[in-house]
Motif scaffolding. Structure first.
Motif, PDB file in Angstrom:
ATOM      1  N   ALA A 195       8.206   6.946 -11.845  1.00  0.00           N
ATOM      2  CA  ALA A 195       8.387   6.981 -10.397  1.00  0.00           C
ATOM      3  C   ALA A 195       7.227   6.283  -9.695  1.00  0.00           C
ATOM      4  N   ALA A 196       6.010   6.458 -10.222  1.00  0.00           N
ATOM      5  CA  ALA A 196       4.851   5.763  -9.668  1.00  0.00           C
ATOM      6  C   ALA A 196       5.015   4.256  -9.799  1.00  0.00           C
ATOM      7  N   ALA A 197       5.553   3.804 -10.930  1.00  0.00           N
ATOM      8  CA  ALA A 197       5.769   2.369 -11.135  1.00  0.00           C
ATOM      9  C   ALA A 197       6.737   1.808 -10.092  1.00  0.00           C
ATOM     10  N   VAL A 198       7.810   2.559  -9.809  1.00  0.00           N
ATOM     11  CA  VAL A 198       8.786   2.115  -8.809  1.00  0.00           C
ATOM     12  C   VAL A 198       8.122   1.978  -7.439  1.00  0.00           C
ATOM     13  N   LEU A 199       7.324   2.986  -7.060  1.00  0.00           N
ATOM     14  CA  LEU A 199       6.683   2.972  -5.751  1.00  0.00           C
ATOM     15  C   LEU A 199       5.580   1.924  -5.679  1.00  0.00           C
ATOM     16  N   TRP A 200       4.810   1.779  -6.748  1.00  0.00           N
ATOM     17  CA  TRP A 200       3.758   0.756  -6.768  1.00  0.00           C
ATOM     18  C   TRP A 200       4.352  -0.643  -6.663  1.00  0.00           C
TER      19      TRP A 200
ATOM     20  N   ALA B  22      -5.841 -10.778   3.011  1.00  0.00           N
ATOM     21  CA  ALA B  22      -5.651  -9.712   2.032  1.00  0.00           C
ATOM     22  C   ALA B  22      -6.521  -8.503   2.365  1.00  0.00           C
ATOM     23  N   LEU B  23      -7.770  -8.768   2.732  1.00  0.00           N
ATOM     24  CA  LEU B  23      -8.679  -7.666   3.060  1.00  0.00           C
ATOM     25  C   LEU B  23      -8.206  -6.912   4.295  1.00  0.00           C
ATOM     26  N   ARG B  24      -7.677  -7.625   5.285  1.00  0.00           N
ATOM     27  CA  ARG B  24      -7.189  -6.971   6.503  1.00  0.00           C
ATOM     28  C   ARG B  24      -5.975  -6.090   6.206  1.00  0.00           C
ATOM     29  N   VAL B  25      -5.067  -6.575   5.374  1.00  0.00           N
ATOM     30  CA  VAL B  25      -3.884  -5.786   5.017  1.00  0.00           C
ATOM     31  C   VAL B  25      -4.303  -4.531   4.253  1.00  0.00           C
ATOM     32  N   ILE B  26      -5.251  -4.685   3.324  1.00  0.00           N
ATOM     33  CA  ILE B  26      -5.725  -3.530   2.567  1.00  0.00           C
ATOM     34  C   ILE B  26      -6.397  -2.523   3.496  1.00  0.00           C
ATOM     35  N   LEU B  27      -7.239  -3.011   4.414  1.00  0.00           N
ATOM     36  CA  LEU B  27      -7.929  -2.111   5.335  1.00  0.00           C
ATOM     37  C   LEU B  27      -6.947  -1.362   6.227  1.00  0.00           C
ATOM     38  N   LEU B  28      -5.945  -2.059   6.740  1.00  0.00           N
ATOM     39  CA  LEU B  28      -4.931  -1.407   7.561  1.00  0.00           C
ATOM     40  C   LEU B  28      -4.188  -0.345   6.756  1.00  0.00           C
ATOM     41  N   SER B  29      -3.772  -0.722   5.556  1.00  0.00           N
ATOM     42  CA  SER B  29      -3.008   0.195   4.701  1.00  0.00           C
ATOM     43  C   SER B  29      -3.834   1.404   4.314  1.00  0.00           C
ATOM     44  N   HIS B  30      -5.057   1.184   3.872  1.00  0.00           N
ATOM     45  CA  HIS B  30      -5.874   2.281   3.384  1.00  0.00           C
ATOM     46  C   HIS B  30      -6.411   3.159   4.506  1.00  0.00           C
ATOM     47  N   CYS B  31      -6.627   2.570   5.684  1.00  0.00           N
ATOM     48  CA  CYS B  31      -7.007   3.402   6.842  1.00  0.00           C
ATOM     49  C   CYS B  31      -5.879   4.373   7.201  1.00  0.00           C
ATOM     50  N   ALA B  32      -4.645   3.873   7.186  1.00  0.00           N
ATOM     51  CA  ALA B  32      -3.495   4.713   7.505  1.00  0.00           C
ATOM     52  C   ALA B  32      -3.342   5.837   6.488  1.00  0.00           C
ATOM     53  N   SER B  33      -3.404   5.490   5.196  1.00  0.00           N
ATOM     54  CA  SER B  33      -3.225   6.518   4.173  1.00  0.00           C
ATOM     55  C   SER B  33      -4.408   7.487   4.149  1.00  0.00           C
TER      56      SER B  33
ATOM     57  N   THR C 173       3.196  -0.499   2.921  1.00  0.00           N
ATOM     58  CA  THR C 173       2.351  -0.489   1.728  1.00  0.00           C
ATOM     59  C   THR C 173       1.623   0.837   1.593  1.00  0.00           C
ATOM     60  N   ALA C 174       1.106   1.345   2.717  1.00  0.00           N
ATOM     61  CA  ALA C 174       0.382   2.621   2.695  1.00  0.00           C
ATOM     62  C   ALA C 174       1.269   3.746   2.185  1.00  0.00           C
ATOM     63  N   LEU C 175       2.491   3.807   2.682  1.00  0.00           N
ATOM     64  CA  LEU C 175       3.411   4.865   2.283  1.00  0.00           C
ATOM     65  C   LEU C 175       3.763   4.775   0.801  1.00  0.00           C
ATOM     66  N   LEU C 176       4.144   3.586   0.354  1.00  0.00           N
ATOM     67  CA  LEU C 176       4.603   3.408  -1.022  1.00  0.00           C
ATOM     68  C   LEU C 176       3.452   3.528  -2.014  1.00  0.00           C
ATOM     69  N   ASP C 177       2.328   2.871  -1.709  1.00  0.00           N
ATOM     70  CA  ASP C 177       1.199   2.882  -2.639  1.00  0.00           C
ATOM     71  C   ASP C 177       0.592   4.278  -2.758  1.00  0.00           C
ATOM     72  N   SER C 178       0.427   4.966  -1.635  1.00  0.00           N
ATOM     73  CA  SER C 178      -0.154   6.307  -1.680  1.00  0.00           C
ATOM     74  C   SER C 178       0.757   7.284  -2.419  1.00  0.00           C
ATOM     75  N   SER C 179       2.059   7.197  -2.173  1.00  0.00           N
ATOM     76  CA  SER C 179       2.998   8.064  -2.891  1.00  0.00           C
ATOM     77  C   SER C 179       2.950   7.793  -4.390  1.00  0.00           C
ATOM     78  N   GLY C 180       2.880   6.506  -4.752  1.00  0.00           N
ATOM     79  CA  GLY C 180       2.766   6.151  -6.161  1.00  0.00           C
ATOM     80  C   GLY C 180       1.490   6.671  -6.787  1.00  0.00           C
ATOM     81  N   ASN C 181       0.392   6.579  -6.041  1.00  0.00           N
ATOM     82  CA  ASN C 181      -0.887   7.080  -6.545  1.00  0.00           C
ATOM     83  C   ASN C 181      -0.855   8.580  -6.776  1.00  0.00           C
ATOM     84  N   LEU C 182      -0.271   9.321  -5.843  1.00  0.00           N
ATOM     85  CA  LEU C 182      -0.190  10.768  -5.998  1.00  0.00           C
ATOM     86  C   LEU C 182       0.643  11.141  -7.227  1.00  0.00           C
TER      87      LEU C 182
END
Length: 296
Positions: free
Chosen positions: A14-19, A40-51, A230-239
């Motif tokens: 399931a993590a693989a699907v979300l990642w 790339a850095l801006r997208v990561i910062l936006l995503s990781h700030c949200a999560s 990205t924040a939603l999918l990546d964070s869910s996959g990480n959890l």
């Protein structure tokens, strides 16, 4: 299917699907932002700030204790390596398929935690070892497919893949160590602390040195929306990945989660009408065989 019943392999898949979905969203966000390192850095910062904001609220509402000692250190290490790796990987995704380099990245990401797990937890057994090799072949077949939109491979792209793969492998391992004696929320929060710090310093350094890629990025509404997805999918996959490492062996979780390129390709086929190649289709079939061998 004992491992599946215990949830270790199921959560890793399931993590693989979300990642895979998170990588697709991140790559699209970087593409809309300009395709540079600054984008790339801006997208990561936006995503990781949200999560980070959402995860802190969840941890606070649950009353979980903030980690300390080794758990905190490993969480920060995981975040720092994740930030650098994601920046490299998103740039490659924004340019099109990475070809053999993408496969190399996926193989390194799976191999490093598998070796660590074998040292720390003992041999997983011959059938699973063969399954890991089959999974590696599947990752290669899936990720090394040709793409007409991809830029010609060069030495720079190759090293981006190496950095990304090694970083992801360290990330998989460090995140397991960070969550060994804690819950699943705070390890990811400390991970985000590390990635936000590293990415902010990288972007500030690029801006200070006057790098063109740092100032040419375009943060538009679509970029923000892709970053939030990205924040939603990546964070869910990480959890789910953290939960998988706590429920069973690290090598099983890491190898199965490293099949995430299949999810990215299927999502691109669905949304962008990019049909998988025969080689990628074969890779997905081989991945199914590997899943059976690993989870028996």
């Amino acid at each position: 299917m004992e491992m599946l019943l215990h949830g270790n392999a199921l959560m890793a898949l399931a993590a693989a699907v979300l990642w895979g979905g998170g990588d697709f969203s991140g790559g699209m966000g970087v593409k809309h932002a300009g395709g540079s390192m600054g984008a790339a850095l801006r997208v990561i910062l936006l995503s990781h700030c949200a999560s980070f904001s959402v995860l802190v609220l969840i941890a606070w509402s649950r009353g979980d204790a903030f980690p300390h000692g080794a758990a905190l250190v490993w969480g920060l290490v995981a975040g720092a390596t994740a930030g650098i790796s994601l920046a490299c990987f998103y740039i490659a995704l924004s340019r099109g398929a990475m070809g053999a380099s993408a496969a190399l990245s996926g193989l390194l990401a799976a191999a490093i935690p598998a070796v660590f797990s074998a040292e720390a937890e003992g041999s997983p057994g011959m059938l699973r070892l063969v399954g890991f090799v089959v999974a590696g072949a599947a990752i290669w077949l899936i990720a090394a497919g040709e793409n007409a939109e991809a830029k010609p491979a060069d030495r720079g792209t190759f090293w981006l893949a190496v950095i990304g793969g090694v970083g992801f492998g360290i990330y998989f391992t460090a995140l397991k160590l960070a969550a060994a004696k804690t819950g699943v929320i705070w390890p990811l929060v400390t991970c985000r602390m590390g990635s936000l710090t590293v990415c902010s310093l990288m972007l500030a350094g690029m801006s200070f040195r006057g790098k063109a890629g740092a100032v040419q990025a375009r943060v538009t509404r679509p970029v923000v929306l892709w970053a939030l997805a990205t924040a939603l999918l990546d964070s869910s996959g990480n959890l789910l990945y953290i939960a998988a490492t706590r429920a069973g062996r690290l090598d099983v979780a890491a190898v199965l989660a490293s099949l995430y390129p299949a999810s990215t390709i299927l999502l691109a086929a669905w949304t962008l009408s990019e049909r998988p190649t025969r080689r990628q289709g074969l890779g997905m079939a081989v991945a199914a065989v590997a899943v059976v061998m690993i989870t028996i």
